[in-house]
Scaffold this motif. Structure first.
Motif, PDB file in Angstrom:
ATOM      1  N   GLU A  29     -22.853 -28.226  -7.172  1.00  0.00           N
ATOM      2  CA  GLU A  29     -24.189 -28.616  -6.948  1.00  0.00           C
ATOM      3  C   GLU A  29     -25.553 -27.740  -7.825  1.00  0.00           C
ATOM      4  OE1 GLU A  29     -27.628 -27.904  -3.221  1.00  0.00           O
ATOM      5  OE2 GLU A  29     -26.453 -28.684  -3.368  1.00  0.00           O
ATOM      6  N   GLU A  30     -24.856 -26.350  -8.497  1.00  0.00           N
ATOM      7  CA  GLU A  30     -25.501 -25.860  -9.304  1.00  0.00           C
ATOM      8  C   GLU A  30     -25.076 -25.958 -10.834  1.00  0.00           C
ATOM      9  OE1 GLU A  30     -27.190 -22.994  -7.464  1.00  0.00           O
ATOM     10  OE2 GLU A  30     -26.768 -23.538  -5.858  1.00  0.00           O
ATOM     11  N   LYS A  33     -28.394 -28.849 -11.264  1.00  0.00           N
ATOM     12  CA  LYS A  33     -29.167 -27.941 -10.672  1.00  0.00           C
ATOM     13  C   LYS A  33     -29.845 -27.419 -12.051  1.00  0.00           C
ATOM     14  CE  LYS A  33     -29.012 -25.578  -7.281  1.00  0.00           C
ATOM     15  NZ  LYS A  33     -30.424 -25.276  -5.309  1.00  0.00           N
ATOM     16  N   GLU A  38     -36.521 -25.360 -12.234  1.00  0.00           N
ATOM     17  CA  GLU A  38     -37.187 -24.717 -10.588  1.00  0.00           C
ATOM     18  C   GLU A  38     -38.207 -25.793 -10.549  1.00  0.00           C
ATOM     19  OE1 GLU A  38     -35.822 -23.199  -8.344  1.00  0.00           O
ATOM     20  OE2 GLU A  38     -33.732 -22.816  -9.757  1.00  0.00           O
ATOM     21  N   HIS A  52     -34.409 -30.255  -7.927  1.00  0.00           N
ATOM     22  CA  HIS A  52     -33.064 -29.322  -7.125  1.00  0.00           C
ATOM     23  C   HIS A  52     -33.653 -29.889  -5.412  1.00  0.00           C
ATOM     24  CE1 HIS A  52     -32.802 -25.228  -9.996  1.00  0.00           C
ATOM     25  NE2 HIS A  52     -33.531 -26.630 -10.170  1.00  0.00           N
ATOM     26  N   ASP A  53     -34.946 -30.585  -4.879  1.00  0.00           N
ATOM     27  CA  ASP A  53     -34.563 -31.515  -3.855  1.00  0.00           C
ATOM     28  C   ASP A  53     -33.398 -32.400  -3.898  1.00  0.00           C
ATOM     29  OD1 ASP A  53     -35.889 -28.996  -2.898  1.00  0.00           O
ATOM     30  OD2 ASP A  53     -37.454 -30.269  -2.461  1.00  0.00           O
ATOM     31  N   VAL A  55     -31.248 -32.945  -6.096  1.00  0.00           N
ATOM     32  CA  VAL A  55     -29.721 -32.598  -5.831  1.00  0.00           C
ATOM     33  C   VAL A  55     -29.553 -31.999  -4.995  1.00  0.00           C
ATOM     34  CG1 VAL A  55     -28.161 -30.909  -7.211  1.00  0.00           C
ATOM     35  CG2 VAL A  55     -30.107 -31.558  -8.838  1.00  0.00           C
ATOM     36  N   LYS A  56     -29.921 -31.733  -3.916  1.00  0.00           N
ATOM     37  CA  LYS A  56     -29.544 -30.868  -2.052  1.00  0.00           C
ATOM     38  C   LYS A  56     -29.241 -32.661  -1.749  1.00  0.00           C
ATOM     39  CE  LYS A  56     -32.118 -27.189  -2.300  1.00  0.00           C
ATOM     40  NZ  LYS A  56     -33.101 -26.312  -2.046  1.00  0.00           N
ATOM     41  N   GLN A  57     -29.774 -33.509  -2.326  1.00  0.00           N
ATOM     42  CA  GLN A  57     -29.111 -34.921  -1.499  1.00  0.00           C
ATOM     43  C   GLN A  57     -28.482 -35.711  -2.512  1.00  0.00           C
ATOM     44  OE1 GLN A  57     -33.044 -37.571  -1.254  1.00  0.00           O
ATOM     45  NE2 GLN A  57     -34.349 -35.127  -0.052  1.00  0.00           N
TER      46      GLN A  57
END
Length: 176
Positions: A29-30, A33, A38, A52-53, A55-57
Motif C-alpha cells: 500500500e505504501e 501511495k 496526497e 490515497h483513499d 489505494v486503501k480500498q
C-alpha cells in the motif's frame, strides 16, 4: 527547461509508473501511495476520489479477491511543461482467481491518462483517469501449480525476492 532536465523528468515519471504497478502486485500500500501526491484524484469510472483513499480500498480487494496479479506498462507518451506533465500510458493488468471451483484469468487492457506535477522537486501523479479499451475473462484449463512447477515462486508481499535488491520503498526512496 533544458534537454537534460526533460530527460531526467521523463525518467522520474517512468519510475513512478513502475512503482505504482510494482506496489499493486506486491500488495504494498505504501509503495502504491508513493506514486500519488496526497491530494491526487483518481477516476476509474466506478470509483472516483482521493487517490490515497482508492489505494486503501484496492490493495485489500486485490489481496482478498485474487491469487495473483500482474500489472504491465507498454508505452508512455510524456509531454513536459515546466513542473507539469501530461502522460498517457498503455497498460495491461492480469488478475488470477478461483471461484466456485473455476480458475480464471481476468485481463484489463487500457490506458492511464495522468497529469503529473513536480512539487518540491518530486514528480508524482496529481490526477489519473483510467480508460478501459477492452477486458476479458478466460477459464484456465491447466492448474497453475502444474504450469509453474520448477520456477521460483513469487510472493505478494514484502517477502518477495525483489525486496532483497530493491529494499528502499515509499515516497522518500531514491529512484536510482
Amino acid at each position: 527547461m533544458d534537454k537534460l532536465d526533460i530527460l531526467w523528468s521523463e525518467r522520474e515519471i517512468r519510475a513512478v509508473l513502475q512503482r505504482y504497478c510494482r506496489g499493486l502486485d506486491r500488495l504494498d500500500e505504501e509503495l502504491v501511495k508513493s506514486a500519488y501526491h496526497e491530494d491526487a484524484h483518481d477516476d476509474r469510472g466506478v470509483i472516483r476520489g482521493n487517490a490515497h483513499d482508492f489505494v486503501k480500498q484496492i490493495v485489500p480487494l486485490l489481496r482478498d479477491a485474487y491469487t495473483g496479479t500482474l500489472h504491465t506498462l507498454h508505452g508512455s507518451t510524456i509531454e513536459i511543461d515546466g513542473d507539469a506533465a501530461g502522460v498517457e500510458s498503455y497498460c495491461t493488468a492480469y488478475h488470477y482467481r478461483e471461484s466456485d471451483g473455476i480458475k480464471r484469468v481476468e485481463q484489463f487492457a487500457g490506458r492511464y491518462v495522468d497529469r503529473f506535477e513536480r512539487r518540491d522537486g518530486v514528480w508524482k501523479i496529481a490526477r489519473r483517469l483510467v480508460l478501459n479499451d477492452f477486458s476479458l475473462a478466460q477459464e484456465v484449463p491447466l492448474d497453475p501449480a502444474e504450469a509453474q512447477a520448477g520456477f521460483n515462486p513469487s510472493h505478494r508481499d514484502l517477502t518477495d525476492a525483489s525486496y532483497q535488491v530493491l529494499p528502499l520503498r515509499g515516497p522518500d526512496a531514491p529512484t536510482l
